[in-house]
Design an enzyme around this catalytic site. Structure first.
Site, PDB file in Angstrom:
ATOM      1  N   ILE A 131       0.795  -1.158   0.201  1.00 16.07           N
ATOM      2  CA  ILE A 131      -0.127   0.101   0.082  1.00 16.07           C
ATOM      3  C   ILE A 131       0.905   1.267  -0.226  1.00 16.07           C
ATOM      4  CG2 ILE A 131      -1.765   1.120   1.032  1.00 16.07           C
ATOM      5  CD1 ILE A 131      -2.209  -1.672   2.504  1.00 16.07           C
ATOM      6  N   GLY A 132       0.591   2.115  -0.773  1.00 14.12           N
ATOM      7  CA  GLY A 132       1.365   3.237  -0.972  1.00 14.12           C
ATOM      8  C   GLY A 132       0.582   4.629  -0.654  1.00 14.12           C
ATOM      9  N   ASN A 133       1.183   5.675  -1.139  1.00 10.75           N
ATOM     10  CA  ASN A 133       0.347   6.935  -0.942  1.00 10.75           C
ATOM     11  C   ASN A 133      -0.789   7.061  -1.877  1.00 10.75           C
ATOM     12  OD1 ASN A 133       2.466   8.265   0.953  1.00 10.75           O
ATOM     13  ND2 ASN A 133       3.723   8.141  -0.712  1.00 10.75           N
ATOM     14  N   THR A 134      -0.915   6.460  -3.027  1.00  9.61           N
ATOM     15  CA  THR A 134      -2.100   6.426  -3.897  1.00  9.61           C
ATOM     16  C   THR A 134      -2.812   5.326  -4.070  1.00  9.61           C
ATOM     17  OG1 THR A 134      -0.660   6.424  -5.716  1.00  9.61           O
ATOM     18  CG2 THR A 134      -1.171   8.668  -5.130  1.00  9.61           C
TER      19      THR A 134
ATOM     20  N   TYR B 296      -3.484   0.923  -3.173  1.00 12.54           N
ATOM     21  CA  TYR B 296      -3.229  -0.596  -2.929  1.00 12.54           C
ATOM     22  C   TYR B 296      -2.925  -1.282  -4.168  1.00 12.54           C
ATOM     23  CZ  TYR B 296      -6.828   0.234   1.062  1.00 12.54           C
ATOM     24  OH  TYR B 296      -7.169   0.753   2.134  1.00 12.54           O
TER      25      TYR B 296
ATOM     26  N   ASP C  36       8.373   0.113   2.447  1.00 13.84           N
ATOM     27  CA  ASP C  36       8.663  -0.340   1.031  1.00 13.84           C
ATOM     28  C   ASP C  36       9.811  -0.347   0.703  1.00 13.84           C
ATOM     29  OD1 ASP C  36       8.183   2.298   1.192  1.00 13.84           O
ATOM     30  OD2 ASP C  36       7.193   2.490  -0.830  1.00 13.84           O
ATOM     31  N   ARG C  37      10.343   0.719   1.030  1.00 10.56           N
ATOM     32  CA  ARG C  37      11.885   0.885   0.917  1.00 10.56           C
ATOM     33  C   ARG C  37      12.743  -0.376   1.647  1.00 10.56           C
ATOM     34  NH1 ARG C  37      13.320   6.742   2.291  1.00 10.56           N
ATOM     35  NH2 ARG C  37      15.568   6.148   1.538  1.00 10.56           N
TER      36      ARG C  37
ATOM     37  N   SER D 211       4.932   7.059  -6.699  1.00 10.19           N
ATOM     38  CA  SER D 211       4.515   8.865  -6.671  1.00 10.19           C
ATOM     39  C   SER D 211       5.586   9.467  -6.152  1.00 10.19           C
ATOM     40  CB  SER D 211       3.225   9.020  -5.448  1.00 10.19           C
ATOM     41  OG  SER D 211       3.018   7.910  -4.897  1.00 10.19           O
TER      42      SER D 211
ATOM     43  N   SER E  35      12.171  24.055 -24.446  1.00  9.51           N
ATOM     44  CA  SER E  35      11.582  24.039 -23.086  1.00  9.51           C
ATOM     45  C   SER E  35      11.413  22.819 -22.743  1.00  9.51           C
ATOM     46  CB  SER E  35      10.352  24.951 -23.110  1.00  9.51           C
ATOM     47  OG  SER E  35      10.633  26.284 -23.293  1.00  9.51           O
TER      48      SER E  35
END
Lengths: 205, 205
Positions: A6-9, A11, A74-75, A92, A144
């Protein structure tokens, strides 16, 4: 048994060979009745899951002592799976961690692809471009799109390569970054495989 | 006569020795009755000013041919003032431009200090830190604040220093970045001085 990172944004599930993602904003964990072994960097979701009997947090089965207190789980799981190399987890956030002969040497956090694209576009509509992963890294840009691509990618590339270690790419944007780190090993299953090892070792789930 | 350098977020004025800023969101250019010589990267403001008789755009008095079409006019004016060096303009965007023996070699764009801090905080509340400009650049970090500081600052530092050129710092956050680029020359008046030169040369305003 289902695995979930489960991350910041989102599952990120692995059910047998089937992988799928659900948004943290809309997914209701009660929908799953099976046993789920999970890790979560998302503290809000983690709290929610603590009351659910079929969701088991794997973070307590790992020795986090070689890492640091606020380091994302997770890291830590990614590092546990690599003996010698530099691990880029492109989600993210983009995390970069160094393992040397089985020892965690430290790591840094860079904004992920979409977060950074959004940042440039928010600074000015004149910087609203997607990144050019084919940008020439040996020449200062004169347009650019390349000016922001070089800003985001060259700086990261030089730092990662300066460690002279095998590069392992994981996370949702691993394939995009493979265009930049052409000699890297892509292992999208790195964290799930690490979770499986911990499960076997601790004889749980 | 007043000088004005208009960015993405503010009007930056120089009236004699007095410098002041006004937000692009709230400032009404009709408030100023004096002659104003200006440059603007903000296309919306630029359009507004075109109808005002006392506001003179300096961009038409410069030879932009050595630069590229979509390059910000503030970067061009900064480059015009530097014969040999690498110019860091630390504003809402952080631009890095290389001049070698009077020739523009190209440049890149990195997010500014506040934009980048906001980016990390938006990715996760666990990354809501200010940057540590004293972060050890020779060692991979082992805490969250240093992990984002290293991600933002070390990558930029290595790229800038790789050009082996004198570093000139300008823009609203020049002093903050002076802690990182300790041997840089800080010249907060770089763009205004460049504007003055152009005015003298073209005998205008």
């Amino acid at each position: 048994m289902v695995l979930c990172d489960i991350g910041n944004t989102s599952y990120h599930f692995l059910d047998g060979d089937e992988e799928f993602k659900k948004s943290v904003k809309t997914f209701n964990p009660l929908e799953i009745k099976e046993r789920v072994c999970y890790i979560s960097v998302n503290q809000k979701v983690k709290k929610q899951l603590q009351g659910l009997e079929n969701w088991s947090d794997l973070s307590s089965f790992i020795n986090t002592q070689p890492y640091y207190e606020t380091m994302g789980i997770d890291r830590i799981f990614a590092c546990e799976a690599v003996h010698h190399g530099i691990i880029i987890d492109a989600g993210s956030a983009l995390t970069v961690d160094v393992m040397k002969d089985g020892v965690f040497e430290g790591g840094f956090i860079y904004p992920g692809l979409h977060a950074m694209m959004h940042t440039y576009a928010t600074i000015s509509p004149a910087l609203n471009y997607s990144f050019n992963f084919e940008v020439n890294l040996d020449k200062m840009p004169k347009n650019s799109q390349d000016a922001i691509s070089y800003g985001y990618l060259k700086t990261l590339y030089s730092e990662v390569m300066s460690h002279s270690l095998p590069v392992i790419l994981t996370g949702g944007d691993a394939l995009a970054f493979h265009k930049l780190f052409k000699h890297a090993t892509v292992d999208e299953m790195l964290i799930f495989n690490s979770m499986k090892k911990i499960i076997q070792k601790a004889d749980i789930c």
